[in-house]
Design a protein around this motif. Structure first.
Motif, mmCIF file in Angstrom:
data_model
loop_
_atom_site.group_PDB
_atom_site.id
_atom_site.type_symbol
_atom_site.label_atom_id
_atom_site.label_comp_id
_atom_site.label_asym_id
_atom_site.label_seq_id
_atom_site.Cartn_x
_atom_site.Cartn_y
_atom_site.Cartn_z
ATOM 1 N N VAL A 70 0.870 -1.185 0.000
ATOM 2 C CA VAL A 70 0.000 0.000 0.000
ATOM 3 C C VAL A 70 0.907 1.235 0.000
ATOM 4 N N MET A 71 0.632 2.161 -0.927
ATOM 5 C CA MET A 71 1.537 3.284 -1.189
ATOM 6 C C MET A 71 1.307 4.480 -0.254
ATOM 7 N N PRO A 128 -11.919 9.828 0.465
ATOM 8 C CA PRO A 128 -11.593 10.784 -0.614
ATOM 9 C C PRO A 128 -12.290 12.137 -0.443
ATOM 10 N N ALA A 129 -13.458 12.138 0.194
ATOM 11 C CA ALA A 129 -14.205 13.390 0.370
ATOM 12 C C ALA A 129 -13.700 14.211 1.554
ATOM 13 N N HIS A 130 -12.826 13.635 2.388
ATOM 14 C CA HIS A 130 -12.356 14.367 3.577
ATOM 15 C C HIS A 130 -11.045 15.122 3.334
ATOM 16 N N LEU A 131 -10.351 14.830 2.232
ATOM 17 C CA LEU A 131 -9.018 15.410 2.048
ATOM 18 C C LEU A 131 -9.066 16.927 1.843
ATOM 19 N N PHE A 132 -9.900 17.387 0.911
ATOM 20 C CA PHE A 132 -9.923 18.823 0.624
ATOM 21 C C PHE A 132 -10.399 19.630 1.833
ATOM 22 N N ALA A 133 -11.149 18.991 2.729
ATOM 23 C CA ALA A 133 -11.620 19.700 3.934
ATOM 24 C C ALA A 133 -10.439 20.183 4.785
ATOM 25 N N ALA A 178 -7.262 4.543 6.155
ATOM 26 C CA ALA A 178 -7.718 3.934 4.898
ATOM 27 C C ALA A 178 -6.891 2.691 4.574
ATOM 28 N N PRO A 191 -14.468 3.980 5.461
ATOM 29 C CA PRO A 191 -13.298 4.163 4.582
ATOM 30 C C PRO A 191 -13.673 4.705 3.204
ATOM 31 N N GLU A 192 -14.886 4.396 2.743
ATOM 32 C CA GLU A 192 -15.292 4.859 1.410
ATOM 33 C C GLU A 192 -15.418 6.376 1.360
ATOM 34 N N ALA A 193 -15.543 7.035 2.539
ATOM 35 C CA ALA A 193 -15.720 8.493 2.565
ATOM 36 C C ALA A 193 -14.392 9.247 2.587
ATOM 37 N N ALA A 218 -8.281 -1.118 4.183
ATOM 38 C CA ALA A 218 -8.031 -1.926 2.985
ATOM 39 C C ALA A 218 -7.438 -3.287 3.343
ATOM 40 N N MET A 219 -6.687 -3.339 4.432
ATOM 41 C CA MET A 219 -5.990 -4.562 4.840
ATOM 42 C C MET A 219 -6.706 -5.285 5.987
#
Lengths: 294, 294
Positions: free
Chosen positions: A162-163, A204-209, A235, A200-202, A239-240
């Protein structure tokens, strides 16, 4: 001082070597910035000699190296071994101009489906399992590219990369978030890991906040860093989850990042076994030496 | 040719202007690379005059601009308006040295919880809703930072920003994946969107497989690009599912990226209404003009 054999950890950006005694103890240590990325093929031997030359006697000394030195762009390619397999083995003998070197490079591991590779971490896994042969569970090696290894019966059953570390560096230094993310960690790491694990699916929507929160209400840059770290590590854990949930977990790594992963796993109710990364590397090179020159 | 008024879309990297007729039609168009990011505060007026000077008469001409020109780093700050609110309104009058300009800048929108901001997209939303006043549902504006707007009763109820475009650029150009991701799109986009929608929490574990798949089995770089795009857009759709699932969805944007989002939504069984981004910008600026100079 003459080494009985020489252990080498040769990564992308650093070269580190130990003069080993006949009893397996490390007698001396040396390191340089001569990583694989900065060396042409014909320059590897010279880089090694300039670091360990004083440890050599007149006869050939066994040298065992792990890491990116064995990649296609390295000194000599040590082809990946396919999992499931034992973590160590299959050292490749490399010819040298200087007869005082008996050079060996350890291969990395590959997995065909899903496709994955590692190079260097397999030696840490080998070292860990040499000390804990009965361990069955998940090994996590945090880093620029974290590795999650499924260990059973002393073998690597499967693994994933995982990167997270690389994505954290890109977002905190090269994205719009760089204006809002500080250089040191503030508060909110655990709460954000919890948030990411719960949904975890949310993420991507928390980063710009993190950026907008700074623009609208002056969120402290240290806290933005803690939240960014918590979102990305949370996240990764989500995933793991199939690998670590309800199973023994061991963390292998340098203290700072591994400690952060331990805090994140603690949020998930998991108490991870901690293993020192350098100690595992040396133990893995010792196990390879025992196989090559018993 | 003399403009009745002038419409301006002034973003971070580009400046675009239209000479508008009294009937609201665009008589001429001009653009330059004089975006907000490259201009000091005192340079904005000159950049505008060099682009639209020939459209001005002796009397003052109304100019209405949207976008980053109104940010704190722009010509003059047009403070964000808080949602829920109508998408357009609150233009700020800006003094100019040249008396032929009657300059107005439109503000962006802000949301306090969760924190979010937009600047420029609100004018596209206003333009869309001026043409479709009864639309209730989700508006998606794909871009470097995608905006997802909840529209109801001609107003913006809430919105979220997802940094998919920026993350795609960082991963494909600046991460280890750059060695494996090509410049054009190959096959596998829809299948990967489907994968990401079915298990969005697993997306972080799929990224490195694009690199490993290339190393182990020569995956075509075009297909790696399609898969990276599918993973990230699929993860964005999963994060925003509460906004679009079971509701009308409209996509506002430039053809290429909006078409990709339409294909992704189609995988999720949603047929999105497509609206041209430039047309929406102009319609939004027309609506602002009708309010300022009725």
């Amino acid at each position: 001082m003459r080494a009985d054999w020489i252990a080498v950890d040769w990564g992308t950006s650093n070269l580190r070597a130990w003069a080993m005694g006949a009893d397996g103890s490390a007698l001396a240590e040396a390191s340089s910035g001569d990583g694989m990325a900065g060396l042409a093929r014909e320059a590897f031997e010279g880089a090694l000699l300039s670091l360990v030359g004083t440890w050599l006697g007149e006869d050939a000394t066994t040298v065992i190296a792990c890491g990116m030195v064995g990649s296609r762009q390295g000194w000599a390619e040590a082809p990946y071994r396919a999992v499931p397999c034992a973590p160590a083995g299959g050292a490749v003998r490399v010819e040298t101009r200087d007869p005082r070197l008996a050079m060996h490079i350890l291969p990395g591991l590959k997995q065909m489906d899903p496709p994955d590779v590692m190079r260097g971490e397999e030696t840490q896994v080998a070292g860990f399992l040499a000390c804990e042969p009965d361990f069955e569970g998940a090994l996590c090696l945090p880093g620029t590219h974290s590795k999650w290894v499924e260990a059973a019966g002393g073998r690597v059953a499967a693994f994933r990369t995982v990167m997270t570390g690389e994505i954290f560096a890109l977002l905190s230094k090269s994205s719009v978030l760089r204006h809002s993310v500080g250089a040191t960690m503030g508060a909110g790491f655990e709460a954000t890991v919890d948030e990411a694990l719960a949904a975890p699916e949310a993420v991507p929507a928390h980063l710009f906040a993190l950026r907008a929160g700074d623009l609208l209400s002056d969120v402290a840059p240290e806290d933005a860093r803690a939240r960014l770290s918590g979102l990305l590590i949370g996240a990764e854990l989500a995933a793991m989850a199939g690998r670590w949930r309800g199973r023994p977990v061991a963390l292998i790594g340098a203290s700072g990042l591994a400690a952060l992963y331990a805090r994140a796993l603690d949020v998930a109710g998991v108490s991870a076994h901690m293993a020192d990364g350098t100690a595992c590397t040396l133990d893995g090179l010792r196990a390879a030496h025992a196989e090559i020159a018993p």
